[in-house]
Design a protein around this motif. Structure first.
Motif, PDB file in Angstrom:
ATOM      1  N   GLY A 114       0.840  -1.184   0.000  1.00 20.49           N
ATOM      2  CA  GLY A 114       0.000   0.000   0.000  1.00 20.49           C
ATOM      3  C   GLY A 114       0.875   1.234   0.000  1.00 20.49           C
ATOM      4  N   LEU A 115       0.270   2.373  -0.209  1.00 16.10           N
ATOM      5  CA  LEU A 115       0.991   3.631  -0.254  1.00 16.10           C
ATOM      6  C   LEU A 115       0.229   4.664   0.559  1.00 16.10           C
ATOM      7  CD1 LEU A 115       0.717   2.428  -3.485  1.00 16.10           C
ATOM      8  CD2 LEU A 115       2.678   3.921  -3.681  1.00 16.10           C
ATOM      9  N   SER A 116       0.888   5.791   0.825  1.00 15.80           N
ATOM     10  CA  SER A 116       0.194   6.880   1.514  1.00 15.80           C
ATOM     11  C   SER A 116      -1.033   7.304   0.715  1.00 15.80           C
ATOM     12  CB  SER A 116       1.128   8.081   1.685  1.00 15.80           C
ATOM     13  OG  SER A 116       2.236   7.745   2.487  1.00 15.80           O
ATOM     14  N   GLU A 117      -0.889   7.290  -0.603  1.00 17.99           N
ATOM     15  CA  GLU A 117      -1.983   7.734  -1.470  1.00 17.99           C
ATOM     16  C   GLU A 117      -3.165   6.769  -1.472  1.00 17.99           C
ATOM     17  OE1 GLU A 117       1.874   9.346  -3.366  1.00 17.99           O
ATOM     18  OE2 GLU A 117       1.227   7.568  -2.257  1.00 17.99           O
ATOM     19  N   THR A 118      -2.949   5.542  -0.978  1.00 14.67           N
ATOM     20  CA  THR A 118      -4.019   4.536  -0.983  1.00 14.67           C
ATOM     21  C   THR A 118      -4.401   4.124   0.442  1.00 14.67           C
ATOM     22  OG1 THR A 118      -2.508   2.649  -1.144  1.00 14.67           O
ATOM     23  CG2 THR A 118      -3.207   3.681  -3.206  1.00 14.67           C
TER      24      THR A 118
ATOM     25  N   ALA B 240      -9.563   2.385  -6.308  1.00 17.77           N
ATOM     26  CA  ALA B 240     -10.170   1.782  -5.129  1.00 17.77           C
ATOM     27  C   ALA B 240     -10.885   2.851  -4.318  1.00 17.77           C
ATOM     28  CB  ALA B 240      -9.097   1.104  -4.276  1.00 17.77           C
ATOM     29  N   PRO B 241     -11.786   2.446  -3.417  1.00 15.83           N
ATOM     30  CA  PRO B 241     -12.489   3.428  -2.584  1.00 15.83           C
ATOM     31  C   PRO B 241     -11.602   4.107  -1.563  1.00 15.83           C
ATOM     32  CG  PRO B 241     -13.054   1.190  -1.932  1.00 15.83           C
ATOM     33  CD  PRO B 241     -12.296   1.089  -3.214  1.00 15.83           C
ATOM     34  N   PHE B 242     -10.421   3.553  -1.313  1.00 16.18           N
ATOM     35  CA  PHE B 242      -9.493   4.165  -0.352  1.00 16.18           C
ATOM     36  C   PHE B 242      -8.410   4.985  -1.040  1.00 16.18           C
ATOM     37  CE2 PHE B 242      -8.762  -0.476  -0.744  1.00 16.18           C
ATOM     38  CZ  PHE B 242      -7.642  -0.457  -1.559  1.00 16.18           C
ATOM     39  N   LEU B 243      -8.559   5.221  -2.338  1.00 13.54           N
ATOM     40  CA  LEU B 243      -7.591   6.037  -3.072  1.00 13.54           C
ATOM     41  C   LEU B 243      -7.786   7.508  -2.740  1.00 13.54           C
ATOM     42  CD1 LEU B 243      -5.393   6.351  -5.251  1.00 13.54           C
ATOM     43  CD2 LEU B 243      -7.220   6.324  -6.963  1.00 13.54           C
TER      44      LEU B 243
ATOM     45  N   HIS C 233      -1.283   5.843 -10.858  1.00 15.30           N
ATOM     46  CA  HIS C 233      -0.021   5.245 -11.312  1.00 15.30           C
ATOM     47  C   HIS C 233       0.988   5.289 -10.161  1.00 15.30           C
ATOM     48  CE1 HIS C 233      -0.832   5.110 -15.806  1.00 15.30           C
ATOM     49  NE2 HIS C 233      -1.923   5.641 -15.285  1.00 15.30           N
ATOM     50  N   THR C 234       1.353   4.119  -9.660  1.00 14.00           N
ATOM     51  CA  THR C 234       2.130   4.019  -8.425  1.00 14.00           C
ATOM     52  C   THR C 234       3.620   4.277  -8.600  1.00 14.00           C
ATOM     53  OG1 THR C 234       2.598   1.647  -8.685  1.00 14.00           O
ATOM     54  CG2 THR C 234       0.510   2.266  -7.609  1.00 14.00           C
ATOM     55  N   GLY C 235       4.140   4.046  -9.801  1.00 12.34           N
ATOM     56  CA  GLY C 235       5.587   4.157  -9.996  1.00 12.34           C
ATOM     57  C   GLY C 235       6.329   2.894  -9.632  1.00 12.34           C
ATOM     58  N   ASP C 236       5.623   1.856  -9.172  1.00 13.90           N
ATOM     59  CA  ASP C 236       6.257   0.588  -8.822  1.00 13.90           C
ATOM     60  C   ASP C 236       6.116  -0.398  -9.972  1.00 13.90           C
ATOM     61  OD1 ASP C 236       7.191   1.125  -6.190  1.00 13.90           O
ATOM     62  OD2 ASP C 236       5.129   1.050  -5.477  1.00 13.90           O
ATOM     63  N   ILE C 237       7.192  -1.114 -10.268  1.00 12.64           N
ATOM     64  CA  ILE C 237       7.231  -2.060 -11.382  1.00 12.64           C
ATOM     65  C   ILE C 237       7.017  -3.465 -10.849  1.00 12.64           C
ATOM     66  CG2 ILE C 237       8.570  -2.874 -13.357  1.00 12.64           C
ATOM     67  CD1 ILE C 237       7.825   0.115 -13.392  1.00 12.64           C
ATOM     68  N   ALA C 238       6.128  -4.222 -11.502  1.00  8.90           N
ATOM     69  CA  ALA C 238       5.776  -5.550 -11.004  1.00  8.90           C
ATOM     70  C   ALA C 238       5.465  -6.498 -12.146  1.00  8.90           C
ATOM     71  CB  ALA C 238       4.573  -5.450 -10.067  1.00  8.90           C
TER      72      ALA C 238
END
Length: 496
Positions: A298-302, A351-354, A375-380
Motif C-alpha cells: 500500500g501507499l500513503s496515497e491509498t 479503489a475506494p481508499f484512493l 499510477h504508483t511508480g512501482d514495477i511488477a
C-alpha cells in the motif's frame, strides 16, 4: 457513519470498559479514550479550530496521538500528522503547505515545533503542563461535526523524485473503507491486542493498526521507538495477538539473543510491508514465533491499502499478494497498455481508499491520476494466479529501515553547501536496514570539504533518518547524452 471520528464514540457506547489504548503502565478504556477526545476537541475549539481547518500533529506513539487525532476529526478539521524527527524548516514547510493554523507537539520536539510554527505563522500547543493543563478545564465536545465521505480528513505528506513533499489528501470515506477492509483481512475482534511500534504518523501505523484496532474494539499497545528487547517484553506482557512491521523489525526480533526467553504464544498474525521481506526471514519467523507472517502492499496515497496475501489462500513468499476487496490493480507498459502475464510493467490501481489528490497540487495529481487510475511508480509482474510481485521502483525512492528517503530532497541540501558542484543521492545496500542513504559528491575547483564536513552539514538540516551515512568524493558523475546524471551507474567505492 460519515465523519470517521464517530468511531470513538461508537466504540465507547459498545464497549465502555474494554481496554482501548495502553502505554507502559497507563491503560485507557474506550470510555476514557472518548472522554479524552471530547476534552481535546473542546480545547482545540476554544483555540479557534473550525471545520475544514488543518491542524498539525508532531507526536510519537503515545496516548495523546489517538486522542488529538480523533479530536481534530470530531471538529470536522483536517489532521496533518508529521514525523516528530523533522527539523524546524521541514515543520514550517508542512504547516505552510497545508495552511495549518496550529500544531500540537510533544515536548521532546518543542524546539523544532516552535521554531517551525513561528516561521509558518501558526500557533504551537505543547502537550506539557501549562499548555495542556487546559485540557481538563475545556468543555467536552460530545457532538461530531457532520462531514461528507469526500471531505478531507487527513493529509499525509509524501514526496516524489522532485523532492517537493506533497500532501496526499485522505477523505473520511478513504479512512473508513481502508480500516474496514484491513479489519476484514486481519479478522481481529474484541479481546485482540495490536502492538504499535510502527509510527502512527505513517499511513501503515495509522490505518492498519490504530484505526483498524478501534473498529475491532481491541487494545492498541504503544511502543514509541522500535527496540527488539522492548517489543518482545510487550508482546509477552500484553499477550499481543497482532504485530505489523517492516522487514528490518522482523529480522531484529528473529535474531535477538533473548527471544526464546519470552512467551510469545499469543501472537497469531503478523503483517509485513514497506519493502520485500526476505524469504528466509519470513520462514524463520513463522517457525520461531508460531505466527503467520503475511505480506501486503500500500501507499500513503491509498490509505496504506492495495494488495495482501489473504489468510484463506496460498501464501507466496516474496509476493505482495492479490488486490484487496474493492481494489482493481493491473500492470501497464510505458504507453499505458496492459502487459502480458509475467511481463514487467507499472502497477496502477483504483479503489475506494484512493486519495482525493495531492493537497493544492493539481499538477502533481494529474501526473499520477490518468483515466481514473492511480499510477504508483512501482514495477511488477503478475503470475498465473493473480499474485503481484514487485521487481523494481520507477522512482528513485530509498527505503531506509521502512522510512522513505527522497534523493532530490537530500541533494538540494548538499547543493546548498558552498563547496559542492554536483551531488547524487542513491540507495546503498545495507544488511539490516535494507538500504542506506549514500551520496556521491563532486566538489568545486579548489574546495576542500571532506565527507565528514558534508555529512555534518546535511545532518543539521534534515531528520536523522535522512542524512547520508556514506558520502564519497568523485571527480565526475556519469551522465547520459542529455547531461542527466545516470544514478544506475553510481556506486560507492569499495573502501566506503
Amino acid at each position: 457513519m460519515t465523519n470517521f471520528a464517530q468511531a470513538t464514540s461508537m466504540a465507547a457506547a459498545d464497549a465502555p470498559d474494554a481496554p482501548a489504548v495502553r502505554f507502559d503502565d497507563i491503560t485507557l478504556t474506550y470510555a476514557q479514550l472518548d472522554g479524552g477526545v471530547a476534552r481535546a476537541a473542546g480545547l482545540l475549539r476554544a483555540m479557534g479550530v473550525e471545520p475544514g481547518d488543518r491542524v498539525g500533529m508532531q507526536l510519537p506513539n503515545v496516548p495523546y496521538f489517538p486522542i488529538v487525532y480523533h479530536a481534530i476529526l470530531r471538529l470536522g478539521a483536517v489532521a496533518v500528522p508529521m514525523n516528530p524527527l523533522l527539523k524546524a524548516g521541514e515543520v514550517a514547510f508542512h504547516l505552510i503547505d497545508s495552511g495549518a493554523r496550529l500544531i500540537v507537539a510533544w515536548p521532546d520536539f518543542a524546539d523544532s515545533a516552535q521554531a517551525g510554527s513561528e516561521t509558518a505563522g501558526a500557533e504551537c500547543l505543547l502537550t506539557v503542563p501549562g499548555d495542556f493543563d487546559r485540557l481538563a478545564e475545556a468543555d467536552a465536545v460530545t457532538d461530531v461535526v457532520d462531514r461528507d465521505d469526500d471531505d478531507p480528513a487527513v493529509i499525509i505528506y509524501t514526496s516524489g523524485t522532485t523532492g517537493t513533499p506533497k500532501g496526499a489528501t485522505l477523505t473520511h470515506g478513504n479512512l473508513r473503507s481502508g480500516a474496514e477492509i484491513a479489519l476484514d483481512l486481519v479478522q481481529s475482534g474484541p479481546g485482540s491486542v495490536a502492538l504499535a511500534t510502527l509510527p502512527l504518523f505513517h499511513v501503515f501505523g495509522m490505518n492498519s493498526l490504530m484505526n483498524t484496532t478501534l473498529l475491532a474494539r481491541g487494545l492498541l499497545t504503544l511502543v514509541p521507538r522500535f527496540d527488539p528487547a522492548s517489543v518482545l517484553e510487550v508482546i509477552e506482557r500484553d499477550a499481543v495477538t497482532t504485530f505489523a512491521g517492516v522487514p528490518t523489525m522482523y529480522t531484529a526480533l528473529l535474531h535477538h539473543p533473548d527471544r526464546e526467553r519470552h512467551d510469545v504464544s499469543a501472537l497469531e498474525l503478523c503483517v509485513s510491508g514497506g519493502s520485500a521481506l526476505p524469504v528466509e526471514v519470513l520462514r524463520g519467523f513463522d517457525e520461531a514465533f508460531g505466527a503467520t507472517v503475511l505480506e501486503g502492499y500500500g501507499l500513503s496515497e491509498t490509505t496504506g491499502m492495495a494488495s495482501f496475501n489473504p489468510r484463506d489462500r496460498e501464501r507466496k513468499p516474496g509476493s505482495i499478494g492479490v488486490p484487496v476487496a474493492g481494489c482493481e490493480m493491473k500492470v501497464l507498459d510505458g504507453d499505458d497498455a496492459e502487459v502480458a502475464q509475467g511481463e514487467r510493467g507499472e502497477i496502477v490501481l483504483r479503489a475506494p481508499f484512493l486519495m482525493q489528490g495531492y493537497w493544492g497540487r493539481q499538477d502533481a495529481t494529474a501526473e499520477v491520476m490518468r483515466d481514473g487510475w492511480f499510477h504508483t511508480g512501482d514495477i511488477a509482474i503478475v503470475d498465473a494466479d493473480g499474485y503481484f510481485f514487485i521487481v523494481d521502483r520507477k522512482k528513485d525512492l530509498i527505503i531506509r529501515g521502512g522510512y522513505n528517503v527522497y534523493p532530490r530532497e537530500i541533494e538540494e541540501v548538499l547543493y546548498a553547501h558552498p563547496d559542492v558542484l554536483e551531488a547524487a543521492v542513491v540507495g546503498v545496500p545495507h544488511d539490516s536496514l535494507g538500504e542506506e542513504v549514500g551520496a556521491a559528491v563532486v566538489l568545486k575547483p579548489g574546495a576542500a570539504a571532506t565527507p565528514d564536513d558534508l555529512r555534518a552539514f546535511v545532518k543539521e538540516r534534515v531528520a536523522a533518518y535522512k542524512y547520508p551515512r556514506t558520502i564519497w568524493l568523485a571527480d565526475t558523475l556519469p551522465k547520459g547524452p542529455t547531461g542527466k546524471i545516470l544514478k544506475r551507474e553510481i556506486h560507492p567505492p569499495a573502501s566506503s
